[in-house]
Design an enzyme around this catalytic site. Structure first.
Site, PDB file in Angstrom:
ATOM      1  N   SER A 223       0.855  -1.186   0.000  1.00 27.80           N
ATOM      2  CA  SER A 223       0.000   0.000   0.000  1.00 27.80           C
ATOM      3  C   SER A 223       0.892   1.237   0.000  1.00 27.80           C
ATOM      4  CB  SER A 223      -0.922  -0.021   1.226  1.00 27.80           C
ATOM      5  OG  SER A 223      -1.900   0.985   1.130  1.00 27.80           O
ATOM      6  N   ASN A 224       0.369   2.371   0.404  1.00 27.84           N
ATOM      7  CA  ASN A 224       1.193   3.579   0.500  1.00 27.84           C
ATOM      8  C   ASN A 224       0.696   4.427   1.670  1.00 27.84           C
ATOM      9  OD1 ASN A 224      -0.969   5.364  -0.504  1.00 27.84           O
ATOM     10  ND2 ASN A 224      -0.680   4.188  -2.386  1.00 27.84           N
ATOM     11  N   ARG A 225       1.300   5.588   1.849  1.00 22.79           N
ATOM     12  CA  ARG A 225       1.059   6.370   3.060  1.00 22.79           C
ATOM     13  C   ARG A 225      -0.131   7.319   2.970  1.00 22.79           C
ATOM     14  NH1 ARG A 225       5.145   6.167   6.651  1.00 22.79           N
ATOM     15  NH2 ARG A 225       7.150   5.384   5.935  1.00 22.79           N
ATOM     16  N   SER A 226      -0.908   7.248   1.918  1.00 23.19           N
ATOM     17  CA  SER A 226      -2.026   8.187   1.782  1.00 23.19           C
ATOM     18  C   SER A 226      -2.991   8.065   2.964  1.00 23.19           C
ATOM     19  CB  SER A 226      -2.780   7.889   0.482  1.00 23.19           C
ATOM     20  OG  SER A 226      -3.998   8.581   0.473  1.00 23.19           O
ATOM     21  N   ALA A 290      -4.643   7.542  -4.002  1.00 25.48           N
ATOM     22  CA  ALA A 290      -3.263   7.150  -4.306  1.00 25.48           C
ATOM     23  C   ALA A 290      -3.307   5.650  -4.570  1.00 25.48           C
ATOM     24  CB  ALA A 290      -2.358   7.475  -3.133  1.00 25.48           C
TER      25      ALA A 290
END
Ligand code: CTP
Length: 416
Positions: A223-226, A290
């Site tokens: 995943s990502n930090r959004s 994101a």
């Protein structure tokens, strides 16, 4: 109109977007009347002039002095007082919106048949401003056929019911539908009612927000930090401007904003399918999500044990949602995308704007106060005509308002 969050934009001092607007706050006699003091305070902090009208039974729960203290204005209670015989007409005319919070079962009954036996009921007849009714009562009283029928009559009269919410009721009364909506939710509805000139009114807007997640195995993911904050702020602001909003959100801890429909998804594939389901009659698509760009080619069916740690995980690209939903969008649907870049920001963003058929792209600058997991953002707005507008560091709510201003300028009014 600017955001109705009473917070301060960096360097700008407290924001008072409703300066010059008149809100008439009617308070009737329920225990939730104590929350109406907070509501009066929040509305006043946003710049509105708040005229409070208390019914006789409201005064058994909360006093005039409290409201005077938070609004800085006299409180009204009696109809036909010497020297105030025309108050109901004057107050009704001055109001840009009338909000009754809490509204008891008895008040709803009186309003539904057009009684004018006290100041607040008379104001409802005399005003032509939008009227919001925020019911608050015991769950059995709310579910009684008489109350349901009165609620329907109020809707038919053009009044908007806000709530009731579900949750704990008065002391000893358990939990159920009947609780007054929280003041912050009511504030959002007042904001939407105050917004009269927006091109968003009556339009469907689809907003994606947050990260997506792609499974590595049943317990791990890419995943990502959004955080989802920017997309949630955009969805809430579009709803306040009168749009009919579908917010398609990846995993985030944020509470759903008032009024709009939230669809929770996890993967890029699910997000794509949910966009396809809701885009057919959308006037605007805002892709603030994101999207995790790649996913494991073969997610393991059971948890990968430590002693079987893979040396590498084969990845494949996820669907590009903007590109793959292009054929599902109605012609004229405005498309707004985001680009978070660490280098060659403008050139990369322009390339994405072209290749993904966007009308506007929001270039996010990464940094300690901007980008993912922050309350603020520093962005540049690039449009398909080649214009670039760099905004200063602003709260994400303020950035949302500026983006919507730009979108709005590209939209015709519905009757144009
Ligand atoms: N986007 C999308 N589908 C994807 C990836 C991104 O629709 N699979 C959207 C994003 O929501 C954003 C825009 O495309 O509005 C640009 O996203 P970004 O991640 O910056 O672009 P990518 O095309 O993924 O390019 P890269 O990651 O290589 O910079």
């Amino acid at each position: 109109m600017a955001s109705p969050q009473p917070g301060a934009a960096p360097g700008a001092g407290p924001r008072r977007p409703w300066t010059g607007k008149h809100v008439l706050l009617g308070v009737t006699g329920g225990i939730a009347a104590y929350k109406a003091v907070q509501l009066a305070r929040d509305l006043t902090r946003l710049g509105a002039e708040v005229d409070v009208v208390l019914t006789r039974s409201a005064r058994a729960f909360v006093g005039e002095v409290s409201f005077e203290g938070v609004t800085g204005r006299p409180v009204h209670a009696e109809i036909l007082e010497p020297g105030h015989a025309l108050d109901h007409i004057r107050l009704a005319r001055a109001a840009d919106v009338v909000c009754v919070a809490p509204a008891t079962a008895d008040f709803m009954a009186r309003a539904s048949i057009g009684r004018s036996d006290d100041l607040l009921a008379a104001i409802l007849l005399a005003t032509r401003a939008p009227v919001l009714i925020c019911p608050a009562m015991n769950d059995l009283m709310w579910s009684h056929a008489a109350t349901r029928s009165n609620a329907e009559k109020l809707s038919r009269l053009g009044y908007q019911l806000v709530g009731p919410a579900e949750g704990p009721l008065a002391y000893g009364e358990g939990s159920g539908p009947g609780r007054m909506e929280e003041p912050d939710v009511i504030v959002q509805h007042v904001g939407r009612a105050l917004e009269d000139e927006s091109r968003f009114r009556g339009r469907r807007v689809v907003v994606t927000a947050g990260p997506t997640r792609e499974a590595v195995d049943p317990v791990r993911f890419l995943s990502n930090r959004s955080s989802g904050r920017m997309g949630f702020a955009l969805a809430a602001a579009a709803w306040r401007r009168g749009a009919d909003v579908d917010l398609i959100a990846g995993p985030t801890v944020l509470a759903p904003p008032a009024g709009l429909r939230v669809h929770r998804v996890e993967t890029a594939e699910q997000m794509k399918r949910t966009v396809q389901r809701h885009i057919a009659d959308a006037a605007v698509l805002v892709m603030a999500a994101a999207v995790a760009d790649f996913r494991p080619r073969d997610a393991a069916a059971s948890k990968i044990k430590k002693d079987a740690t893979p040396e590498s995980i084969a990845l494949e690209a996820v669907p590009d949602i903007l590109k793959e939903t292009a054929g599902d969008r109605p012609s004229g649907c405005l498309v707004v995308g985001f680009a978070l870049e660490t280098e060659d920001g403008e050139a990369n963003a322009r390339r994405k704007l072209e290749s993904k058929g966007m009308d506007l792209i929001v270039l996010n600058k990464t940094g300690p106060e901007s980008g993912f997991e922050t309350e603020t953002n520093r962005v540049v707005l690039l449009d398909r005509e080649g214009k670039a507008e760099a905004l200063p560091l602003l709260s994400k709510d303020e950035v949302a308002e500026r983006i919507l201003d730009r979108i709005e300028r590209r939209m015709p009014f519905l009757d144009e």
